[in-house]
Design a protein around this motif. Structure first.
Motif, PDB file in Angstrom:
ATOM      1  N   ASP A 159      -3.931   5.707  -3.415  1.00 42.10           N
ATOM      2  CA  ASP A 159      -4.075   4.253  -3.410  1.00 42.10           C
ATOM      3  C   ASP A 159      -3.994   3.663  -2.007  1.00 42.10           C
ATOM      4  O   ASP A 159      -4.907   3.006  -1.540  1.00 42.10           O
ATOM      5  N   THR A 160      -2.890   3.886  -1.346  1.00 43.56           N
ATOM      6  CA  THR A 160      -2.744   3.340   0.012  1.00 43.56           C
ATOM      7  C   THR A 160      -2.268   4.460   0.932  1.00 43.56           C
ATOM      8  O   THR A 160      -1.090   4.538   1.255  1.00 43.56           O
ATOM      9  N   PRO A 161      -3.198   5.349   1.298  1.00 43.19           N
ATOM     10  CA  PRO A 161      -2.753   6.503   2.075  1.00 43.19           C
ATOM     11  C   PRO A 161      -2.094   6.094   3.394  1.00 43.19           C
ATOM     12  O   PRO A 161      -2.533   5.170   4.061  1.00 43.19           O
ATOM     13  N   ARG A 162      -1.047   6.826   3.691  1.00 44.93           N
ATOM     14  CA  ARG A 162      -0.239   6.514   4.870  1.00 44.93           C
ATOM     15  C   ARG A 162      -0.159   7.762   5.741  1.00 44.93           C
ATOM     16  O   ARG A 162      -0.111   8.879   5.240  1.00 44.93           O
ATOM     17  N   LEU A 163      -0.157   7.540   7.037  1.00 46.34           N
ATOM     18  CA  LEU A 163      -0.095   8.642   7.997  1.00 46.34           C
ATOM     19  C   LEU A 163       1.259   8.649   8.690  1.00 46.34           C
ATOM     20  O   LEU A 163       1.703   7.624   9.193  1.00 46.34           O
ATOM     21  N   SER A 164       1.889   9.816   8.732  1.00 48.13           N
ATOM     22  CA  SER A 164       3.092   9.980   9.554  1.00 48.13           C
ATOM     23  C   SER A 164       2.698  10.800  10.765  1.00 48.13           C
ATOM     24  O   SER A 164       1.992  11.806  10.638  1.00 48.13           O
ATOM     25  N   GLN A 165       3.109  10.370  11.932  1.00 49.34           N
ATOM     26  CA  GLN A 165       2.774  11.107  13.150  1.00 49.34           C
ATOM     27  C   GLN A 165       3.957  11.093  14.112  1.00 49.34           C
ATOM     28  O   GLN A 165       4.887  10.307  13.949  1.00 49.34           O
ATOM     29  N   LEU A 166       3.899  11.966  15.102  1.00 52.45           N
ATOM     30  CA  LEU A 166       4.947  12.053  16.115  1.00 52.45           C
ATOM     31  C   LEU A 166       4.342  11.666  17.457  1.00 52.45           C
ATOM     32  O   LEU A 166       3.444  12.342  17.939  1.00 52.45           O
ATOM     33  N   HIS A 167       4.806  10.577  18.016  1.00 49.66           N
ATOM     34  CA  HIS A 167       4.265  10.147  19.304  1.00 49.66           C
ATOM     35  C   HIS A 167       5.399  10.092  20.310  1.00 49.66           C
ATOM     36  O   HIS A 167       6.563  10.286  19.956  1.00 49.66           O
ATOM     37  N   GLY A 168       5.089   9.803  21.556  1.00 48.47           N
ATOM     38  CA  GLY A 168       6.171   9.709  22.521  1.00 48.47           C
ATOM     39  C   GLY A 168       5.698   9.743  23.948  1.00 48.47           C
ATOM     40  O   GLY A 168       4.536   9.444  24.251  1.00 48.47           O
ATOM     41  N   GLU A 169       6.598  10.091  24.803  1.00 47.83           N
ATOM     42  CA  GLU A 169       6.296  10.302  26.218  1.00 47.83           C
ATOM     43  C   GLU A 169       7.453  11.104  26.797  1.00 47.83           C
ATOM     44  O   GLU A 169       8.386  11.460  26.063  1.00 47.83           O
ATOM     45  N   TRP A 170       7.424  11.336  28.102  1.00 49.04           N
ATOM     46  CA  TRP A 170       8.513  12.094  28.707  1.00 49.04           C
ATOM     47  C   TRP A 170       9.838  11.369  28.425  1.00 49.04           C
ATOM     48  O   TRP A 170       9.935  10.153  28.564  1.00 49.04           O
ATOM     49  N   GLY A 171      10.845  12.114  28.012  1.00 49.51           N
ATOM     50  CA  GLY A 171      12.153  11.519  27.742  1.00 49.51           C
ATOM     51  C   GLY A 171      12.217  10.756  26.424  1.00 49.51           C
ATOM     52  O   GLY A 171      13.242  10.150  26.099  1.00 49.51           O
ATOM     53  N   ALA A 172      11.134  10.767  25.671  1.00 48.72           N
ATOM     54  CA  ALA A 172      11.115  10.014  24.403  1.00 48.72           C
ATOM     55  C   ALA A 172      10.161  10.710  23.438  1.00 48.72           C
ATOM     56  O   ALA A 172       9.295  10.084  22.845  1.00 48.72           O
ATOM     57  N   GLU A 173      10.331  12.014  23.296  1.00 49.47           N
ATOM     58  CA  GLU A 173       9.406  12.815  22.504  1.00 49.47           C
ATOM     59  C   GLU A 173       9.606  12.614  20.996  1.00 49.47           C
ATOM     60  O   GLU A 173      10.609  12.071  20.555  1.00 49.47           O
ATOM     61  N   THR A 174       8.673  13.133  20.253  1.00 46.79           N
ATOM     62  CA  THR A 174       8.704  13.251  18.777  1.00 46.79           C
ATOM     63  C   THR A 174       9.302  12.029  18.070  1.00 46.79           C
ATOM     64  O   THR A 174      10.228  12.139  17.279  1.00 46.79           O
ATOM     65  N   GLN A 175       8.755  10.868  18.375  1.00 47.20           N
ATOM     66  CA  GLN A 175       9.172   9.679  17.638  1.00 47.20           C
ATOM     67  C   GLN A 175       8.286   9.535  16.412  1.00 47.20           C
ATOM     68  O   GLN A 175       7.075   9.545  16.517  1.00 47.20           O
ATOM     69  N   LEU A 176       8.950   9.392  15.289  1.00 50.24           N
ATOM     70  CA  LEU A 176       8.239   9.368  14.008  1.00 50.24           C
ATOM     71  C   LEU A 176       7.786   7.951  13.673  1.00 50.24           C
ATOM     72  O   LEU A 176       8.584   7.021  13.712  1.00 50.24           O
ATOM     73  N   THR A 177       6.482   7.800  13.350  1.00 51.44           N
ATOM     74  CA  THR A 177       6.010   6.504  12.833  1.00 51.44           C
ATOM     75  C   THR A 177       5.147   6.766  11.608  1.00 51.44           C
ATOM     76  O   THR A 177       4.475   7.793  11.520  1.00 51.44           O
ATOM     77  N   ARG A 178       5.174   5.804  10.702  1.00 54.87           N
ATOM     78  CA  ARG A 178       4.348   5.894   9.496  1.00 54.87           C
ATOM     79  C   ARG A 178       3.521   4.621   9.407  1.00 54.87           C
ATOM     80  O   ARG A 178       4.061   3.524   9.462  1.00 54.87           O
ATOM     81  N   THR A 179       2.196   4.792   9.299  1.00 56.10           N
ATOM     82  CA  THR A 179       1.319   3.624   9.233  1.00 56.10           C
ATOM     83  C   THR A 179       0.262   3.847   8.154  1.00 56.10           C
ATOM     84  O   THR A 179      -0.148   4.986   7.901  1.00 56.10           O
ATOM     85  N   THR A 180      -0.213   2.748   7.576  1.00 56.01           N
ATOM     86  CA  THR A 180      -1.296   2.824   6.599  1.00 56.01           C
ATOM     87  C   THR A 180      -2.537   3.341   7.309  1.00 56.01           C
ATOM     88  O   THR A 180      -2.843   2.922   8.425  1.00 56.01           O
ATOM     89  N   ILE A 181      -3.252   4.245   6.664  1.00 56.11           N
ATOM     90  CA  ILE A 181      -4.432   4.824   7.318  1.00 56.11           C
ATOM     91  C   ILE A 181      -5.595   3.833   7.198  1.00 56.11           C
ATOM     92  O   ILE A 181      -5.940   3.406   6.088  1.00 56.11           O
TER      93      ILE A 181
END
Ligand code: GLA
Length: 691
Positions: A159-181
């Motif tokens: 119905d409302t597919p959602r994407l979870s991904q890991l984004h970041g930068e140096w010193g702030a790796e693997t930050q989890l976010t979930r957004t509607t695709i």
């Protein structure tokens, strides 16, 4: 198993089936990825109504092998260009080869001499399915491979597919976010030549309603440590495909006559146990099928980097080792600054022999001292790099990636060696092999501190190959060193967590999670990391307070309890820790040694209640809870933490207090933590299931 009269196959795992069928146009369709189906049930998939074929609109993205051809307007995981300029593929199904734990589909182009093999592998103990492609040029003229995604996973309509991904930068790796695709294509990836801090090659898709403990989740991860791309495509009626592969645009590979191209593995997973269920399925897969020594718990290491940076002598290292040993550390790692002219970051990278001023008698005396303290000895290297101010660069200025008439951009005064060149790869291997053969080194921290720029290879027939061959040669060197030095253990580092993926994990023992060792920031970084990667590989140092990067002051117990959720290590300047801190540190190290098998090899459950969060690890009869609360609000009492995965009818004894809890009460009402009311309170609780 194929049905006798159809071209339909199911790749089964303990709880799931992935069902594909070759249609009348020889296209490989993804029909089902979900709960396990019987043969009869799988066959019924063929009777489901299909959406009408409307060439003007394009197709619904439902092909498991998305080969660029007529009417394929969406993302195509397989794109080539033949020598005469033809781009469309017309693949003909040749055969399906079944073997123990595997299934392979063979296709050949109707006219051109290209063979495409799509390979799946499943395991009896895991819901993870592995997929890779093999392309073979059976002709004589080169074929340009523009895109060869390892897998294009077809997710059912949601119905409302959602994407979870890991984004970041140096010193702030693997930050989890979930957004509607959104409709169309969403692309994440790296063009840096390395996995990257900015995006990690892992995603999850759910229907927008999954929770930590329930709901259907489809997840995929790419086992590759160079540039990569994951395309998530939502079609007009909401269907989603997730296509994962190595390389990035506009890089292409020229596949010569007779040549074969193997893609890395993309692994896929479906679960009905929510996000935490997906995460623990990845962890179990890692332990069963990815890392080299899964049963070996990692030692507690001490790393000297934050204590000394570049400013040290052999004597300083010995004093740090004394303190680390007294605290209970089991492996002493000397970081950067021990080799060549490396007394700061301006010189020496590339010259992997001990600095003669700091180590006039070589590394022997330090190693002997460390071993004498009962610890193993580890050392930092960054073999893919060179400082222009080094003997190696002076001898071989053409050994770095560069392009004619372009500058050679430096990051941290260093350039990237062209590891795709066989002579460079041989040189690096030989230097490391010598270092490891001449010295009793038990552990290597293999760093990679800058991305590619001006990535050229003047004179090469196909310079774009460097994007692939760099990573392949890196893997080959690691494999060879491991084979020749079987007791060696390796940590992957890339300015912290810039090279964390299932490709590097096949040949390393742990990874450095982040250069950010602030305990509060680490809670978020570790939570993201744990979506795909197990505690068993997650390096976590306790460092000084205030933290050198964030300047945040955090109590010692809190710093330890957060780091104890992974592979605990110490990285502070023990020369300035008070006697009291040293003594408390030793107690916490001893605590960790007791809970280590449960943390590193157990099943992880994230815990959260109001301002309190934490993790639970469970293995056999042992349950460990690590919990932390940075600040209370309005003087409210701390909530209880509900535990997971317990037997409701069993009783669990708190090993510290002797208090006995019912599983049913811990699960439905929670565990009282008894946290200190002050800020930065934390706890470690060990429960044992009573017989
Ligand atoms: C990188 C690593 C650090 C340290 C330094 C040494 O930044 O992530 O842990 O090894 O390099 O230069």
């Amino acid at each position: 198993m194929p049905a006798p009269d159809t071209r339909l196959w199911a790749i089964d795992t303990p709880n799931t089936s992935y069902v594909v069928a070759v249609d009348e146009h020889d296209r490989l369709r993804g029909l089902h990825w979900g709960p396990r189906l019987s043969r009869e049930q799988a066959l019924a998939l063929l009777e489901l109504p299909e959406s009408p074929f409307r060439p003007v609109v394009g197709r619904e993205p439902r092909f498991d092998l998305g080969a660029a051809s007529a009417f394929q307007y969406g993302h195509n995981g397989l794109q080539v260009r033949f020598a005469d300029g033809t781009r469309d593929l017309e693949l003909v199904f040749t055969e399906a080869i079944e073997s123990e734990g595997g299934l392979e589909f063979v296709f050949t182009d109707r006219h051109y001499p290209l063979e495409v093999r799509a390979r799946y592998r499943n395991h009896a103990d895991s819901d993870v399915i592995e997929r890779a492609l093999t392309l073979r040029n059976n002709g004589t003229e080169p074929i340009e491979v523009v895109r060869a995604d390892s897998a294009t996973w077809v997710v059912p309509a949601l119905d409302t597919p959602r994407l979870s991904q890991l984004h970041g930068e140096w010193g702030a790796e693997t930050q989890l976010t979930r957004t509607t695709i959104p409709y169309g294509e969403t692309v994440i990836g790296s063009r840096r030549g390395v996995t990257s801090h900015q995006a990690n090659p892992w995603v999850a898709v759910d229907d927008g309603a999954a929770t930590e403990t329930s709901g259907r989740v489809w997840s995929t991860a790419l086992a590759w440590s160079g540039s990569w791309r994951i395309t998530v495509e939502k079609g007009p009626t909401g269907n989603v495909v997730v296509s994962a592969g190595f390389g990035h645009d506009p890089i292409a590979i020229r596949l010569g006559g007779g040549e074969t191209l193997e893609t890395p593995i993309a692994a896929g997973l479906h679960t009905e146990r929510g996000f935490a269920g997906a995460a623990s399925a990845w962890h179990e897969y890692t332990l069963a099928h990815v890392i080299p020594h899964p049963d070996e718990v990692r030692p507690i290491l001490y790393n000297s980097w934050e204590a000394t940076e570049f400013d040290f002598t052999a004597e300083d290292q010995m004093r740090l080792a004394d303190r680390a040993a007294a605290m209970g550390c089991e492996l002493f790692v000397m970081d950067d600054g021990w080799f060549g002219a490396r007394v700061n970051d301006r010189a020496g990278l590339g010259d992997w022999t001990p600095n003669p001023d700091r180590f006039p008698d070589g590394l022997g005396p330090l190693i002997k001292h460390v071993h004498g303290l009962g610890m193993r000895f580890g050392i930092w290297v960054e073999p893919e790099m060179v400082n222009p101010d080094s003997d190696l660069y002076r001898a071989h200025p053409d050994w770095v990636y560069h392009q004619p008439h372009r500058r050679r951009s430096e990051v941290r005064q260093q350039l990237v060696l062209n590891l795709a060149r066989q002579d460079v790869a041989e040189h690096i291997h030989a230097q490391l092999d010598e270092l490891l053969s001449d010295n009793e080194i038990d552990f290597v921290k293999w760093d990679m501190n800058r991305p590619f720029t001006e990535a050229g290879w003047p004179g090469a027939e196909d310079p774009d190959r460097l994007w692939f061959d760099h990573t392949r040669n890196l893997y080959a060197i690691l494999d060879r060193l491991r084979a020749d030095h079987p007791d060696l253990r390796i940590e992957s580092c890339s300015s912290g967590g810039g090279r964390v993926d299932f490709g590097i994990l096949r040949r390393t023992d742990q990874v450095w999670t982040s250069d950010n060792t602030d305990a509060l920031d680490r809670i978020a970084i570790q939570e993201g990391f744990a979506q795909a990667y197990a505690a068993r590989v997650m390096g976590a140092w306790v460092t000084d307070s205030p933290n050198p990067l964030t300047r945040r002051a955090v109590p010692l117990d809190f710093r330890f309890h957060v780091a104890m959720a992974g592979v605990l290590a110490v990285g502070g300047d023990l020369r300035i820790w008070s006697d009291e801190e040293q003594a408390r540190g030793a107690e916490l190290v001893a605590d960790y040694k007791r809970i280590r098998p449960t943390v590193q090899l157990g099943r992880r459950y994230p815990l959260r209640a109001g301002t309190v969060s934490g993790v639970q690890y469970a293995k056999d009869d042992a349950v460990v809870v690590l919990a932390w609360r940075a600040a209370r609000s309005f003087a409210y009492p701390d909530p209880l933490l509900k535990l997971h995965g317990l037997d409701p009818d069993a009783r669990y004894r708190d090993e510290r207090t002797g208090r006995v809890h019912h599983g049913a009460i811990l699960a439905s009402h929670g565990l009282e933590l008894g946290l200190d009311p002050a800020d930065y309170a934390s706890a470690m609780i060990e429960l044992k299931r009573l017989p």
